[in-house]
Design an enzyme around this catalytic site. Structure first.
Site, PDB file in Angstrom:
ATOM      1  N   GLU A 172       0.809  -1.225   0.000  1.00 16.97           N
ATOM      2  CA  GLU A 172       0.000   0.000   0.000  1.00 16.97           C
ATOM      3  C   GLU A 172       0.844   1.279   0.000  1.00 16.97           C
ATOM      4  O   GLU A 172       0.580   2.180  -0.794  1.00 16.97           O
ATOM      5  CB  GLU A 172      -0.991  -0.044   1.171  1.00 16.97           C
ATOM      6  CG  GLU A 172      -2.104  -1.044   0.889  1.00 16.97           C
ATOM      7  CD  GLU A 172      -2.839  -1.547   2.115  1.00 16.97           C
ATOM      8  OE1 GLU A 172      -2.646  -0.990   3.212  1.00 16.97           O
ATOM      9  OE2 GLU A 172      -3.610  -2.516   1.974  1.00 16.97           O
ATOM     10  N   ASP A 202       0.292   5.952   6.885  1.00 15.64           N
ATOM     11  CA  ASP A 202      -1.039   5.454   6.514  1.00 15.64           C
ATOM     12  C   ASP A 202      -1.776   4.979   7.753  1.00 15.64           C
ATOM     13  O   ASP A 202      -1.455   3.946   8.324  1.00 15.64           O
ATOM     14  CB  ASP A 202      -0.885   4.308   5.497  1.00 15.64           C
ATOM     15  CG  ASP A 202      -2.236   3.732   5.041  1.00 15.64           C
ATOM     16  OD1 ASP A 202      -3.283   4.086   5.622  1.00 15.64           O
ATOM     17  OD2 ASP A 202      -2.222   2.914   4.098  1.00 15.64           O
TER      18      ASP A 202
HETATM   19  P1  ADP Z   1      -8.712   1.153   5.683  1.00 16.29           P
HETATM   20  O1  ADP Z   1      -7.553   1.377   4.788  1.00 16.29           O
HETATM   21  O2  ADP Z   1      -8.344   0.563   7.002  1.00 16.29           O
HETATM   22  O3  ADP Z   1      -9.837   0.429   5.060  1.00 16.29           O
HETATM   23  P2  ADP Z   1      -9.453   3.953   5.415  1.00 16.29           P
HETATM   24  O4  ADP Z   1      -8.167   4.504   4.974  1.00 16.29           O
HETATM   25  O5  ADP Z   1     -10.570   3.942   4.462  1.00 16.29           O
HETATM   26  O6  ADP Z   1      -9.300   2.546   6.100  1.00 16.29           O
HETATM   27  O7  ADP Z   1      -9.872   4.772   6.711  1.00 16.29           O
HETATM   28  C1  ADP Z   1     -11.045   4.503   7.380  1.00 16.29           C
HETATM   29  C2  ADP Z   1     -10.994   5.176   8.712  1.00 16.29           C
HETATM   30  O8  ADP Z   1     -10.920   6.578   8.508  1.00 16.29           O
HETATM   31  C3  ADP Z   1     -12.230   4.903   9.537  1.00 16.29           C
HETATM   32  O9  ADP Z   1     -11.848   4.552  10.851  1.00 16.29           O
HETATM   33  C4  ADP Z   1     -12.937   6.227   9.521  1.00 16.29           C
HETATM   34  O10 ADP Z   1     -13.673   6.456  10.717  1.00 16.29           O
HETATM   35  C5  ADP Z   1     -11.780   7.195   9.424  1.00 16.29           C
HETATM   36  N1  ADP Z   1     -12.182   8.508   8.934  1.00 16.29           N
HETATM   37  C6  ADP Z   1     -12.780   8.806   7.770  1.00 16.29           C
HETATM   38  N2  ADP Z   1     -13.067  10.114   7.688  1.00 16.29           N
HETATM   39  C7  ADP Z   1     -12.621  10.660   8.857  1.00 16.29           C
HETATM   40  C8  ADP Z   1     -12.627  11.982   9.407  1.00 16.29           C
HETATM   41  N3  ADP Z   1     -13.166  12.987   8.743  1.00 16.29           N
HETATM   42  N4  ADP Z   1     -12.080  12.164  10.625  1.00 16.29           N
HETATM   43  C9  ADP Z   1     -11.557  11.142  11.317  1.00 16.29           C
HETATM   44  N5  ADP Z   1     -11.523   9.886  10.864  1.00 16.29           N
HETATM   45  C10 ADP Z   1     -12.055   9.638   9.652  1.00 16.29           C
HETATM   46 MG    MG Z   2      -6.051   1.591   3.589  1.00 13.20          MG
END
Ligand code: ADP
Ligand code: MG
Length: 522
Positions: free
Chosen positions: A151, A182
């Site tokens: 990633e 990340d």
């Molecule tokens: P992953 O790669 O683990 O699938 P992501 O990169 O999509 O995850 O991130 C998801 C996380 O980001 C979730 O825990 C979500 O609550 C958090 N998140 C998304 N938008 C916000 C925000 N505006 N503020 C804080 N956390 C956020």
């Molecule tokens: Mg991710």
């Protein structure tokens, strides 16, 4: 632009959200919206009836029937089963992930037409079994996974392309040393990358499989639940699975609000009672300060392992939804003393990088991109579990230390332990301490049917070759006997070829899902 005519598709199969992207006719990466019209698809699967429901709908179902919804299955990749039974059955995590991949594939096909080839991303710290499990999930979903890519590397490629490091002329700019931070929903990953022209080289990586946005949510859940119970001692929503899910939803919502605003009010109802709980950003930051510190510690470790200081870092890029938390940016700017780069889409960068990489692998391209090369480091020590001759205690002899540039080859000489050994068993482990505690067994290399009377102390030469793609080859050689074995790793965990074929048949016949019906399981 891929000239092979096949679409270049990249998939970020995330712990909480997944994203699929492709290269458009101009070779630019774009996210493909889901059939619901969203850029991100929640990595959640609701098992009800014959066709599992993936994404947004599954998340909604989690608030009503939490025991039939699988989330965060990525955390279990490499294990035999998902953390708990679903509809009375323990499912391999690969199977759950395959449903998510299938949905992404179908949604992408609405736009691209038929395709099978794709690149899927994995965290840099995923070990061998977890990588293999990801590839297996792709195969179960009917995808041809042409490669998996880390990633942070994918994010760095997306960044490099965006910044024109790979212009059509392909001129190399000065070396960039990029720290990719990340923080997603369930995992944290930090990697130091060097970019020279079109070479993307990982220098050091570290991470935490159990740290992500969910941990921030959980702190708010605890706070909210405590406030609720203080007011209504007769009902505790934490004792009820559906109550827990609703607490979590409210908490996540509030967390997102607090990224944009200084304060918010959470309203929560349960068992006929309600509370309104105001929370300020300051309070939230206090509740979660230790989590931020954990990531700071990991970042410092990575720099140390890379032998670099903050001054030598040329960019810090943020990836993952949780980097929207203002406290994260503040911490990094405090560490580095300079502003971090927020120009990448934190949600899409990984999938975009994967699509670009798929384009590179599928050939064609605009000249400069063809030259893209990726070098990884291994994220765990790879060693052999042996026995200390003098003490008889187990000993983990590291062959390829973590953060070695791949491909890496290492040869070491060992000795047989007992007189008259008929075979030599080489136990290959990943990670763990000097005595092999907490290591993951990843396979065995066995030299069988040795001649009788072989003296103790007969030399055994072991060679590890760790390829670019994270696959390991092992050769064991007894020069005095003229015997050797090569190992294609007998996997100690994950799905066997038989199990995979069985699930494949079951999924194709739709029979995977004849789990107990909804009503019966409650
Ligand atoms: P992953 O790669 O683990 O699938 P992501 O990169 O999509 O995850 O991130 C998801 C996380 O980001 C979730 O825990 C979500 O609550 C958090 N998140 C998304 N938008 C916000 C925000 N505006 N503020 C804080 N956390 C956020
Ligand atoms: Mg991710």
């Amino acid at each position: 632009m891929a000239t092979s005519g096949e679409p270049a598709v990249g998939i970020d199969l995330g712990t909480t959200f997944s994203v699929v992207a492709h290269l458009d006719a101009q070779g630019r990466p774009c996210t493909i919206p889901s059939s619901e019209g969203d850029l991100l698809t929640p990595s959640a699967v609701f098992f009800d009836g014959v066709t599992p429901v993936v994404g947004k709908e599954a998340l909604k179902a989690a608030a009503i029937e939490p025991d039939r919804v699988a989330r965060f299955a990525k955390r279990d990749m490499g294990n035999d089963h998902y953390s708990r039974p679903i509809g009375g059955e323990l499912l391999p995590p690969e199977v759950i992930q395959s449903f998510i991949l299938q949905k992404l594939k179908e949604d992408a096909r609405l736009k691209l037409g038929h395709f099978e080839k794709c690149v899927i991303t994995v965290p840099a710290f995923f070990n061998e079994p977890r990588r293999k499990a990801t590839q297996d999930a792709g195969a179960l979903a009917g995808l041809d996974v042409i490669d998996i890519i880390n990633e942070p590397t994918a994010a760095a490629i997306a960044f490099g392309v965006q910044e024109g490091f790979l212009s059509a002329k392909g001129e190399a700019r000065k070396t960039e040393r990029i720290l990719v931070y990340d923080l997603g929903g369930g995992t944290f990953d930090v990697t130091l990358m060097e970019i020279e022209g079109s070479s993307y080289n990982a220098v050091a990586t570290a991470g935490d499989v159990f740290l992500g946005g969910i941990d921030w949510d959980q702190r708010l859940v605890d706070y909210l639940a405590a406030q609720f119970v203080a007011k209504h001692p007769s009902a505790d929503p934490r004792q009820d699975p559906a109550g827990c899910q609703r607490l979590l939803r409210e908490a996540e919502d509030a967390k997102r609000s607090l990224s944009a605003r200084e304060q918010t009010t959470i309203t929560f109802e349960f068992g006929g009672h309600g509370v309104r709980v105001p929370v300020t950003r300051g309070q939230f930051e206090q509740m979660t300060a230790d989590l931020v510190e954990r990531t700071r510690f990991t970042v410092r470790n990575v720099l140390e392992e890379a032998g670099l200081t903050w001054q030598q870092v040329t960019r810090v890029i943020l990836v993952g939804g949780s980097t929207r938390l203002p406290m994260i940016q503040q911490m990094l700017e405090q560490e580095w003393g300079r502003p971090v780069d927020r120009s990448l889409s934190v949600d899409e960068a990984v999938a975009h990088g994967a699509a670009i990489y798929a384009g590179v692998l599928l050939g064609g391209g605009d000249g400069a991109r063809e030259k893209v090369t990726v070098r990884n480091v291994n994220s765990h020590d790879l060693g052999i579990l042996g026995v200390e001759r003098t003490t008889g205690r187990p000993r983990n002899k590291v062959m390829i230390p973590r953060n070695s540039q791949l491909p890496a080859t290492k040869k070491n000489r060992f000795k047989t332990y007992r007189h008259n050994q008929s075979d030599v068993v080489i136990k290959i482990v990943e990670g763990g301490d000097a005595s092999g505690q907490n290591s993951t067994a990843i396979g065995k290399c066995i030299v069988r049917d040795l001649p009788p009377g072989l003296p103790a102390g007969t030399p055994v030469e072991v060679t590890f070759t760790y390829a670019e793609n994270g696959r390991l080859k092992v050769r064991a050689h007894l020069p005095s006997v003229g015997r050797e074995t090569h190992l294609t790793i007998e996997r100690a965990s994950g799905m066997s070829a038989d199990a995979l074929a069985k699930w494949d048949r079951r999924l194709k016949s739709g029979g995977a899902l004849t789990l107990e019906s909804s009503g019966a399981s409650k």
